[in-house]
Design a protein around this motif. Structure first.
Motif, short mmCIF file in Angstrom:
data_model
loop_
_atom_site.label_atom_id
_atom_site.label_comp_id
_atom_site.label_asym_id
_atom_site.label_seq_id
_atom_site.Cartn_x
_atom_site.Cartn_y
_atom_site.Cartn_z
N ALA A 110 19.59 36.09 10.83
CA ALA A 110 19.55 37.56 10.88
C ALA A 110 19.24 37.99 12.31
O ALA A 110 18.88 37.17 13.15
N ARG A 111 19.42 39.28 12.55
CA ARG A 111 19.05 39.81 13.85
C ARG A 111 18.46 41.21 13.68
O ARG A 111 18.71 41.90 12.70
N ILE A 112 17.65 41.59 14.67
CA ILE A 112 17.09 42.94 14.72
C ILE A 112 17.57 43.58 16.02
O ILE A 112 17.33 43.06 17.11
N VAL A 113 18.28 44.69 15.88
CA VAL A 113 18.83 45.41 17.03
C VAL A 113 17.96 46.63 17.30
O VAL A 113 17.67 47.42 16.40
N HIS A 114 17.52 46.76 18.55
CA HIS A 114 16.71 47.91 18.96
C HIS A 114 17.60 48.90 19.71
O HIS A 114 18.16 48.59 20.76
N SER A 115 17.75 50.08 19.13
CA SER A 115 18.64 51.08 19.73
C SER A 115 18.14 52.48 19.40
O SER A 115 17.88 52.78 18.22
N ASP A 116 17.99 53.31 20.43
CA ASP A 116 17.59 54.72 20.25
C ASP A 116 16.31 54.85 19.42
O ASP A 116 16.20 55.70 18.54
N GLY A 117 15.36 53.97 19.69
CA GLY A 117 14.08 54.05 18.99
C GLY A 117 14.09 53.47 17.59
O GLY A 117 13.06 53.48 16.91
N ARG A 118 15.22 52.96 17.12
CA ARG A 118 15.32 52.38 15.79
C ARG A 118 15.37 50.86 15.89
O ARG A 118 15.84 50.30 16.88
N HIS A 119 14.87 50.19 14.85
CA HIS A 119 14.97 48.73 14.73
C HIS A 119 15.78 48.44 13.47
O HIS A 119 15.32 48.72 12.36
N ILE A 120 16.98 47.92 13.67
CA ILE A 120 17.93 47.73 12.58
C ILE A 120 18.06 46.25 12.29
O ILE A 120 18.43 45.46 13.17
N LEU A 121 17.77 45.86 11.05
CA LEU A 121 17.87 44.47 10.61
C LEU A 121 19.25 44.23 10.01
O LEU A 121 19.72 45.00 9.18
N GLU A 122 19.90 43.13 10.43
CA GLU A 122 21.22 42.80 9.93
C GLU A 122 21.27 41.35 9.48
O GLU A 122 20.76 40.46 10.18
N ASP A 123 21.87 41.10 8.33
CA ASP A 123 22.10 39.75 7.84
C ASP A 123 23.34 39.20 8.54
O ASP A 123 24.40 39.81 8.51
N LEU A 124 23.20 38.03 9.18
CA LEU A 124 24.32 37.43 9.92
C LEU A 124 25.06 36.43 9.02
O LEU A 124 25.27 35.28 9.38
N ARG A 125 25.44 36.89 7.83
CA ARG A 125 26.19 36.08 6.86
C ARG A 125 25.43 34.79 6.54
O ARG A 125 25.99 33.69 6.50
N SER A 126 24.15 34.93 6.30
CA SER A 126 23.30 33.77 6.02
C SER A 126 23.57 33.20 4.64
O SER A 126 24.15 33.86 3.77
#
Length: 337
Positions: A110-126
């Motif tokens: 998975a990854r966490i993207v930090h953008s515009d004050g938000r922290h977005i968690l994404e499943d990397l097809r785990s």
């Protein structure tokens, strides 16, 4: 050797871990109620003893502006990871920012993207999924206090913390897992990792070995040059061995002058090769102490899981290595058995 020898194990069903319910509120009123802090103060209104110095004002609280992941459940419970990059990858691979060596974790899970004050968690097809507060997600915005479950067993807490509190959290984790003198892992951590690696090797039929070594005639160093010299020798030897082993091996201070290397994924004959490399590296050291140069050697016992019979245990593995360490001592020291 290849970076990742094993595929991620697919679990039949991942059961998300739910957060425990909040504690019940304290009862109010009635003769059984506990006295409040205010009532306790009113009952004892004697003046405190005057002090000649002015009271020290507490430091102003820092702003909780550091995004952090804290391991709540998993092999490294208590460890913290700062989310100070635009993208933070969680997984088993060496390129992961949050590297977790667990059988149920994919290399890039998975990854966490930090953008515009938000922290977005994404499943990397785990293989085994990503959950936020017990709900499986493909993508989700994280909020302070969210529980993030990666795979079947790793649970992390997302939150914001002040910089000084983050430093304290790191110090507490470090103190619980590291030896204060050598900065290697301590025996408690090594015992836990050995149990985990043993269970993995048993499930997948992969090799697992240990190399147990200690310094020859170490008491002479302490008696002749003093305990400070002995401490210095231990630090130098620890640093030398740490440079010798592989990144995936686990080196710990197992006793006073005794060390253990947990070696996974290679057969006994190759563990012996590694042990011999450790022995030669230590024997080649010249350790300066005041106006003299100290020389030390080590004796090493090697054991492999495949040698422990039909019903092996982690304890039996270490015991066999310990027996061979004593064989090395009896054979004249500065050798591998």
């Amino acid at each position: 050797m290849p970076e990742d020898r094993h595929k991620t194990q697919r679990f039949r069903k991942v059961v998300p871990v739910k957060a425990p319910p909040p504690p019940a509120p304290e009862p109010t009123g009635g003769p059984s109620s506990r006295p409040s802090a205010a009532s306790a103060w009113e009952e004892d209104d004697r003046p405190t003893q005057p002090h000649s110095q002015a009271p020290i004002a507490p430091p102003a609280p820092s702003s909780p502006d550091r995004a952090l992941l804290t391991v709540l459940m998993g092999s490294n419970a208590g460890e913290v990871f700062a989310l100070d990059q635009d993208e933070t990858v969680i997984g088993r691979g060496r390129d992961a920012s949050v590297r977790v060596d667990d059988v149920g974790i994919s290399r890039r899970h998975a990854r966490i993207v930090h953008s515009d004050g938000r922290h977005i968690l994404e499943d990397l097809r785990s293989t085994n999924g990503v959950f936020v507060n017990a709900r499986r997600v493909e993508r989700a915005d994280l909020a302070d206090g969210d529980r993030v479950q990666i795979g079947p067993a790793l649970v992390l807490r997302f939150g914001f913390i002040a910089a000084d509190e983050e430093a304290l959290a790191r110090q507490l984790y470090d103190a619980s897992t590291r030896d204060g003198l050598t900065r290697l892992y301590n025996r408690k951590y090594a015992t836990r990792r050995l149990a985990e690696e043993f269970a993995y090797a048993q499930r997948h039929g992969t090799p697992l070995g240990v190399a147990l070594f200690d310094l020859d005639h170490f008491k002479r160093v302490n008696d002749t040059f003093g305990h400070q010299a002995g401490d210095g020798v231990l630090r130098v030897v620890a640093a030398q061995v740490q440079k010798t082993i592989r990144a995936e091996d686990v080196l710990s201070r197992y006793g006073g002058e005794e060390f253990l290397v947990l070696v996974r994924g290679i057969e006994r004959k190759n563990v012996v090769v590694l042990a011999e490399r450790i022995r030669k590296g230590v024997a080649g050291l010249s350790i300066p102490w005041e106006s003299q140069t100290l020389k030390v050697t080590v004796s090493i016992g090697v054991a492999s899981l495949s040698e422990c019979g039909p019903a092996p245990t982690p304890e039996a593995l270490v015991k066999l290595a310990d027996e061979r360490l004593y064989e090395a001592k009896a054979a004249g020291r500065n050798c591998v058995r």
